[in-house]
Design a protein around this motif. Structure first.
Motif, PDB file in Angstrom:
ATOM      1  N   GLY A 128      20.489  -1.133  19.429  1.00  3.88           N
ATOM      2  CA  GLY A 128      20.284   0.142  20.370  1.00  3.88           C
ATOM      3  C   GLY A 128      19.151   0.600  19.762  1.00  3.88           C
ATOM      4  O   GLY A 128      19.198   0.855  18.318  1.00  3.88           O
ATOM      5  N   ILE A 129      18.044   1.341  20.521  1.00  3.02           N
ATOM      6  CA  ILE A 129      17.146   1.915  19.535  1.00  3.02           C
ATOM      7  C   ILE A 129      16.504   3.042  20.719  1.00  3.02           C
ATOM      8  O   ILE A 129      16.531   2.814  21.774  1.00  3.02           O
ATOM      9  CB  ILE A 129      16.095   0.805  19.412  1.00  3.02           C
ATOM     10  CG1 ILE A 129      15.003   1.438  18.540  1.00  3.02           C
ATOM     11  CG2 ILE A 129      15.253   0.537  20.963  1.00  3.02           C
ATOM     12  CD1 ILE A 129      13.937   0.449  17.911  1.00  3.02           C
ATOM     13  N   VAL A 130      16.379   4.058  20.194  1.00  3.74           N
ATOM     14  CA  VAL A 130      15.788   5.214  20.842  1.00  3.74           C
ATOM     15  C   VAL A 130      14.582   5.838  20.015  1.00  3.74           C
ATOM     16  O   VAL A 130      14.415   6.272  18.963  1.00  3.74           O
ATOM     17  CB  VAL A 130      16.758   6.351  20.903  1.00  3.74           C
ATOM     18  CG1 VAL A 130      16.138   7.761  21.573  1.00  3.74           C
ATOM     19  CG2 VAL A 130      17.766   6.027  22.021  1.00  3.74           C
ATOM     20  N   ALA A 131      13.464   6.053  20.901  1.00  2.00           N
ATOM     21  CA  ALA A 131      12.256   6.555  20.437  1.00  2.00           C
ATOM     22  C   ALA A 131      11.861   7.714  21.360  1.00  2.00           C
ATOM     23  O   ALA A 131      11.978   7.431  22.640  1.00  2.00           O
ATOM     24  CB  ALA A 131      11.004   5.674  20.412  1.00  2.00           C
ATOM     25  N   GLY A 132      11.481   8.814  20.863  1.00  2.00           N
ATOM     26  CA  GLY A 132      11.444  10.081  21.789  1.00  2.00           C
ATOM     27  C   GLY A 132       9.928  10.404  22.059  1.00  2.00           C
ATOM     28  O   GLY A 132       9.864  11.397  22.861  1.00  2.00           O
TER      29      GLY A 132
END
Length: 392
Positions: free
Chosen positions: A11-15
């Motif tokens: 899982g990966i989140v870049a904002g």
């Protein structure tokens, strides 16, 4: 499908755009190590090109300032809640939050509490202010990846597992800069004295600092008429705002650029710059600089009470001593800023000394950040890192 043959899911989140760049570099390095690895969460265009699946458009997280996040808070909370439910219902092998700490750390805490290993890439400035956040970070993060060495020292002191991976900018910018080529591209002669003006990328910074920088340029020009100036605007909107400000300074030889800050700094002899991440790029380009900043009186009083460092600029923080002058708040007037700039022209040895110091700092940060980050992630996936250990 057997446990051994199923692909690794991350899982990966870049904002925001900077997180997309970091995420893409990390994804590429991980794919070299784990060819069938899969990524899903929130991804920008660079990450999408590498095969990431995005559950929400990244631009919905790209909010700045104080007011806009409040206006968008219901939507942001809804997105974070959806991500939390998705990953808890479909647990990945590991979750990586990239920067955007106000959004990602709370998500990481929920996932870690559910038994999912978490990594945070890019430390918030907890070492500088609001140090109480370290308790939240400790609850949220199995492993922290920092871009700067003093950040790693802070986490070790506070018992948070950490790896200093280096800074991608230090990998991207060569150790030696072709100054002549930059000057030629911008139309400057080799014997021109060139000052780069970088008043910041945000609208509020340009409104507050733009006139101050131009007043300082006038102060310098009145004393040395052979000086030329280059001013890179962060985008078209800033370009238009600065172009309007320049109407009151028609006598100044200013080359106004849209973007191209790296080229502008490379061509300059010295730089007048707003405190922020641009000071790091200026340091990596080996340019003498004068760092300044002004903010509202109330904001300044609040920040001063919360700040835990004697310096605000990254070159000084990295060196843990004053390499470059920091002229802030009420001291930030044209006479003080101009005099500090002129010192570099009057004493060339100052610039030579800084270039050597900056070269050493560049080498410290030049670690192949994406590769080192991928190595730390792989080791955590393979449980080579005990979550209770202090460092890779």
């Amino acid at each position: 499908m057997s446990e051994e043959s199923r692909p690794i899911r991350i899982g990966i989140v870049a904002g925001e755009a900077s997180g997309d760049i970091l995420g893409a570099g990390l994804m590429e390095a991980l794919k070299e190590r784990i060819p069938d690895v899969q990524f899903e969460g929130i991804a920008g265009p660079r990450m999408l090109e590498l095969g990431a699946t995005t559950l929400f458009p990244m631009e919905r997280l790209s909010v700045m300032g104080l007011v806009e996040p409040l206006k968008r808070l219901p939507e942001l909370l809804k997105i974070r809640g959806s991500l939390r439910r998705h990953f808890i219902d479909n647990p990945p092998d590991l979750f990586i939050g990239i920067d955007s700490p106000d959004f990602t750390l709370t998500l990481e805490a929920a996932l870690k509490a559910a038994g999912i290993r978490t990594v945070h890439y890019v430390s918030p400035s907890v070492w500088a202010w609001r140090q109480g956040r370290i308790k939240k970070i400790s609850r949220a993060v199995d492993h922290m990846l920092t871009l700067l060495p003093f950040e790693a020292s802070f986490y070790r002191e506070n018992q948070v597992p950490v790896t200093f991976v280096g800074h991608p900018l230090a990998d991207d910018i060569p150790l030696q800069i072709d100054v002549s080529a930059a000057r030629k591209e911008l139309g400057f002669e080799s014997d021109d004295r060139v000052i780069a003006l970088l008043p910041g990328s945000r609208g509020g910074e340009v409104r507050m600092l733009g006139p101050l920088f131009l007043q300082t340029a006038r102060w310098c020009y009145q004393r040395h008429s052979n000086i030329k100036f280059v001013l890179p605007a962060a985008n078209q909107q800033r370009f238009t705002e600065i172009e309007e400000q320049l109407k009151g300074y028609s006598e100044l030889p200013v080359t106004l650029l849209e973007e191209q800050s790296r080229l502008a700094v490379a061509a300059a002899d010295c730089v007048l710059i707003a405190s922020g991440t641009a000071t790091l790029e200026t340091m990596l380009l080996k340019k003498p600089m004068v760092v300044t900043y002004k903010m509202g009186r109330l904001t300044s009083m609040i920040v001063a009470r919360m700040l835990h460092t004697p310096w605000v600029s990254l070159p000084n923080l990295l060196a843990q001593k004053e390499l470059v002058p920091e002229i802030l708040q009420n001291d930030a007037i044209p006479e003080n800023l101009g005099a500090a700039i002129m010192q570099y022209f009057e004493d060339p040895l100052l610039g030579d000394h800084l270039e050597r110091e900056f070269y050493e700092l560049h080498q410290q940060l030049r670690r192949n950040a994406s590769k080192r980050a991928a190595e730390a992630v792989q080791n955590l996936l393979e449980k080579k890192i005990d979550p209770s250990s202090k460092e890779l």
